[in-house]
Motif scaffolding. Structure first.
Motif, short mmCIF file in Angstrom:
data_model
loop_
_atom_site.label_atom_id
_atom_site.label_comp_id
_atom_site.label_asym_id
_atom_site.label_seq_id
_atom_site.Cartn_x
_atom_site.Cartn_y
_atom_site.Cartn_z
N ASN A 158 6.39 -0.58 -11.19
CA ASN A 158 5.33 -1.56 -10.87
C ASN A 158 4.44 -1.00 -9.76
O ASN A 158 3.20 -1.05 -9.85
CB ASN A 158 5.94 -2.88 -10.39
CG ASN A 158 6.50 -3.71 -11.52
OD1 ASN A 158 6.36 -3.37 -12.68
ND2 ASN A 158 7.15 -4.82 -11.18
N LEU A 159 5.08 -0.45 -8.74
CA LEU A 159 4.28 0.09 -7.63
C LEU A 159 3.46 1.29 -8.11
O LEU A 159 2.27 1.42 -7.80
CB LEU A 159 5.17 0.50 -6.45
CG LEU A 159 6.04 -0.59 -5.82
CD1 LEU A 159 6.54 -0.15 -4.46
CD2 LEU A 159 5.31 -1.90 -5.66
N TYR A 160 4.12 2.14 -8.89
CA TYR A 160 3.42 3.32 -9.42
C TYR A 160 2.20 2.90 -10.23
O TYR A 160 1.12 3.49 -10.12
CB TYR A 160 4.40 4.12 -10.29
CG TYR A 160 3.77 5.28 -11.01
CD1 TYR A 160 3.44 6.45 -10.33
CD2 TYR A 160 3.49 5.19 -12.38
CE1 TYR A 160 2.85 7.51 -11.00
CE2 TYR A 160 2.90 6.25 -13.05
CZ TYR A 160 2.59 7.40 -12.36
OH TYR A 160 1.99 8.45 -13.02
N SER A 161 2.36 1.83 -11.02
CA SER A 161 1.24 1.39 -11.87
C SER A 161 0.09 0.83 -11.04
O SER A 161 -0.99 0.58 -11.57
CB SER A 161 1.72 0.35 -12.89
OG SER A 161 1.87 -0.91 -12.24
N ARG A 162 0.34 0.61 -9.75
CA ARG A 162 -0.76 0.17 -8.87
C ARG A 162 -1.20 1.30 -7.96
O ARG A 162 -1.82 1.08 -6.92
CB ARG A 162 -0.28 -1.02 -8.03
CG ARG A 162 -0.06 -2.24 -8.87
CD ARG A 162 0.53 -3.38 -8.04
NE ARG A 162 1.54 -4.06 -8.80
CZ ARG A 162 2.65 -4.57 -8.28
NH1 ARG A 162 2.89 -4.46 -7.00
NH2 ARG A 162 3.52 -5.17 -9.05
N GLY A 163 -0.81 2.52 -8.32
CA GLY A 163 -1.33 3.68 -7.59
C GLY A 163 -0.53 4.07 -6.37
O GLY A 163 -1.02 4.81 -5.51
N THR A 219 0.81 -1.21 0.00
CA THR A 219 0.00 0.00 0.00
C THR A 219 0.85 1.26 0.00
O THR A 219 0.35 2.34 -0.27
CB THR A 219 -0.91 0.05 1.25
OG1 THR A 219 -0.07 -0.15 2.39
CG2 THR A 219 -1.98 -1.03 1.21
N HIS A 220 2.13 1.13 0.36
CA HIS A 220 2.96 2.32 0.33
C HIS A 220 4.37 1.96 -0.12
O HIS A 220 4.76 0.79 -0.13
CB HIS A 220 2.96 3.03 1.68
CG HIS A 220 3.48 2.17 2.79
ND1 HIS A 220 2.67 1.30 3.48
CD2 HIS A 220 4.72 2.03 3.29
CE1 HIS A 220 3.40 0.66 4.37
NE2 HIS A 220 4.64 1.08 4.28
N SER A 221 5.09 3.01 -0.47
CA SER A 221 6.41 2.80 -1.07
C SER A 221 7.46 2.46 -0.02
O SER A 221 7.44 2.99 1.09
CB SER A 221 6.82 4.09 -1.78
OG SER A 221 8.09 3.93 -2.35
N PRO A 222 8.41 1.60 -0.38
CA PRO A 222 9.58 1.42 0.49
C PRO A 222 10.53 2.60 0.32
O PRO A 222 10.34 3.44 -0.55
CB PRO A 222 10.22 0.14 -0.07
CG PRO A 222 9.86 0.16 -1.52
CD PRO A 222 8.49 0.80 -1.61
N LEU A 223 11.57 2.64 1.13
CA LEU A 223 12.67 3.57 0.90
C LEU A 223 13.52 2.97 -0.21
O LEU A 223 13.61 1.75 -0.34
CB LEU A 223 13.52 3.70 2.17
CG LEU A 223 12.76 4.11 3.43
CD1 LEU A 223 13.66 3.95 4.66
CD2 LEU A 223 12.31 5.57 3.29
#
Ligand code: KIV
Ligand code: ZN
Length: 568
Positions: free
Chosen positions: A294-299, A32-36
């Motif tokens: 990939n993460l960006y493409s999932r919002g 649900t959120h980005s890693p560092l």
């Protein structure tokens, strides 16, 4: 069934034993959120380049990484070479490190190397001192020729020295990162024991200034689910999770580094080390462009800016001397193209109906065969569809629509597709948009043939404005003919004129027209199907300052096509 040699070869290997974690949680979690993010391009990536970066190139690369938004950047292995030492020191001396960036410096857990590494970071505002030691029995026995106890002692000695070094730099914020190299080939309990010892010895870790425990898949020896299990086990077992950041560092030997990273993030890791486009030893490190997008493409907002990916790829290609693979996710030349006709057609339809996506699917982007919007990455629609002899009419028409504003009617599409495919077949290569346009022009607008229209003047009758008198001048095989004919409109008067000239074995079906451009500069385009008694339908396309001129030009173009086809 299998030849004996194959059976013998397989028995050489064994599946690595997984950790036992029957109550694993990661499979039912979602990110649900980005890693560092930590870039190791300038160290792990650079050390694996056939021609390592020179200091100028390293600086340019460092600045690129800062612009993308990396806040942890491993800049060097300062004790390994004078170049690395000088580069680290230069960044500090010339004040080139942005305030919010922590540079990282790597060293083995050895006394003289640690001392030299400290020399290189004197005066730094903030830095991550990254020390590593291999923890696998393979390494301990075959490479070091000592035992686990000796590894533990060496690590404790190293961390003690690093703590003292950090204490001697009170004006600098020095953090510690520890990597048990070959984590995925190590006994997890031994790694845990080492990491607990590092935590105790460092004794400076807090939630504000956490210790980074980096768990590398130095060589990808296991499937991604094993890595995730090991990471979840570690996160659940470590005594002070609030004071540490669990970090990932995967290599791509089995081609699954991205998958391994994503699963290990589900398992509780908070940070990812890797490189742009997966540069690094052997098959490389995990590709951060792919993981982040990939993460960006999932919002998920990643904090990394890849909105001009072609420029980033171009810079990295130039600096590393290594091309980004055509099909590399997001950055490869072919990833926003479709050669297959049915794919091209579906993309065209999806793009044309994109404005319906929010209502129908609840998202801003939903297009067949394209999971992300190429423009988010600085890629352009015009290169979306590539044309070769396998392309269908959908993609070809898409190019004419998108690039040139033309709107050929649907029944004309097969003729356009056939003309372009014939050309691509002959060339035996992919063709570009301007070639598609050129074929359209030479086939439908200006085809070779015996007829040339030198002028057409339609005018309404003085008594009956619905009656048109048309005067036409037509050159046939270079010989000009002039005639006047009547009709109930400019086009029918023109057709009657042709009949009087003996050109009569065809009729005009409904034709399609459009305006190209806007306002006073707009021109009319007509797509006219001529129905020949014997030979079916052929389209001609004409342009003009008004629709009647465009239509008669289109009729002449179609006649020329018919004549050429007949003469063959
Ligand atoms: O791959 C690896 O294990 C490394 C360590 C030094 C972190 O690069
Ligand atoms: Zn590595």
């Amino acid at each position: 069934m299998f030849p004996p040699s194959t059976v013998a070869a397989v028995s050489k290997y064994q599946s690595p034993a997984p950790v036992l974690l029957p109550d694993r949680q990661w499979p039912s979690r979602s990110l649900t959120h980005s890693p560092l993010w930590a870039s190791v391009d300038l160290r792990d990536g650079n050390q694996a380049l056939p021609n390592p970066l020179n200091p100028h190139q390293k600086l340019e690369y460092f600045e690129l990484l800062c612009r993308i938004g990396f806040k942890n950047i491993e800049v060097a292995f300062p004790s390994a070479s004078q170049d690395d030492f000088d580069f680290t020191h230069r960044l500090i001396r010339e004040d080139r490190i942005p305030d919010d960036v922590f540079i990282m410096v790597l060293t083995q857990c050895r006394q003289h190397l640690i001392a030299r590494t400290f020399e290189s970071i004197q005066g730094v505002r903030q830095a991550i001192f990254h020390c590593y030691i291999a923890t696998s029995d393979l390494h301990i026995r075959q490479v070091f020729d000592f035992d686990r106890r000796a590894v533990l002692d060496q690590v404790v000695g190293a961390v003690t020295q690093i703590r003292q070094g950090a204490e001697a730099m009170p004006d600098s914020d020095i953090r510690l990162e520890f990597s048990p190299e070959e984590f995925t080939d190590s006994d997890p309990s031994f790694v845990l024991e080492l990491c607990e010892a590092v935590y105790r010895t460092w004794s400076r870790a807090t939630s504000e200034k956490p210790l980074i425990l980096n768990l590398p898949a130095t060589v990808e020896r296991r499937p991604p689910n094993h890595y995730a299990d090991m990471v979840e086990w570690f996160c659940r077992s470590f005594s002070h999770p609030e004071d540490v950041i669990v970090s990932l560092h995967s290599h791509n030997d089995q081609g699954m580094a991205v998958a391994a990273t994503e699963l290990a993030l589900l398992a509780g890791a908070q940070r990812v080390e890797g490189t742009l486009f997966g540069h690094g030893e052997r098959t490389g490190n995990v590709d951060l462009v792919t993981v982040a997008n990939n993460l960006y493409s999932r919002g998920i907002a990643t904090g990394l800016d890849f909105s001009n990916l072609p420029e980033i790829a171009g810079t990295v290609e130039r600096l590393t001397g290594m091309p980004v693979y055509y099909r590399a996710p997001y950055a490869g030349e072919y990833v926003f193209t479709a050669f297959s006709g049915s794919h091209q057609d579906a993309i065209r339809k999806g793009m044309n109906r994109l404005n319906e996506a929010p209502e129908k699917f609840g998202v801003g982007w939903k297009v067949p065969y394209l999971h992300v919007d190429p423009t988010d990455l600085g890629r352009r629609y015009e290169s979306l569809i590539r044309i070769n002899s396998q392309s269908g009419k959908g993609g070809i028409v898409w190019i004419l629509e998108r690039e040139y504003g033309l709107q050929p009617p649907r029944p004309m599409h097969p003729e356009i597709g056939a003309a372009v495919q014939e050309y691509a077949d002959e060339l035996g290569r992919e063709i570009n948009a301007s070639e598609v346009y050129g074929i359209f022009q030479s086939t439908f607008v200006n085809p070779q043939g015996p007829y040339r229209l030198n002028g057409y003047w339609p005018r309404p009758d003085e008594q009956d404005p619905t009656l048109i008198h048309g005067e036409l001048r037509l050159s046939i095989e270079g010989c000009e003919q002039s005639i006047t004919a009547d009709g109930n409109g400019p086009v029918s008067a023109f057709m009657n004129g042709l009949r009087l000239l003996g050109i009569s074995d065809f009729s005009v079906d409904d034709y399609h027209e459009q305006a190209l451009g806007k306002g006073a500069d707009a021109i009319a385009v007509a797509y006219v199907p001529l129905k020949f008694e014997a030979n079916g339908v052929l389209y001609g396309v004409g342009t003009g300052t008004n629709i009647n001129q465009a239509a008669v030009n289109a009729i002449v173009a179609a006649l020329n096509r018919w004549s050429s086809a007949h003469q063959r």
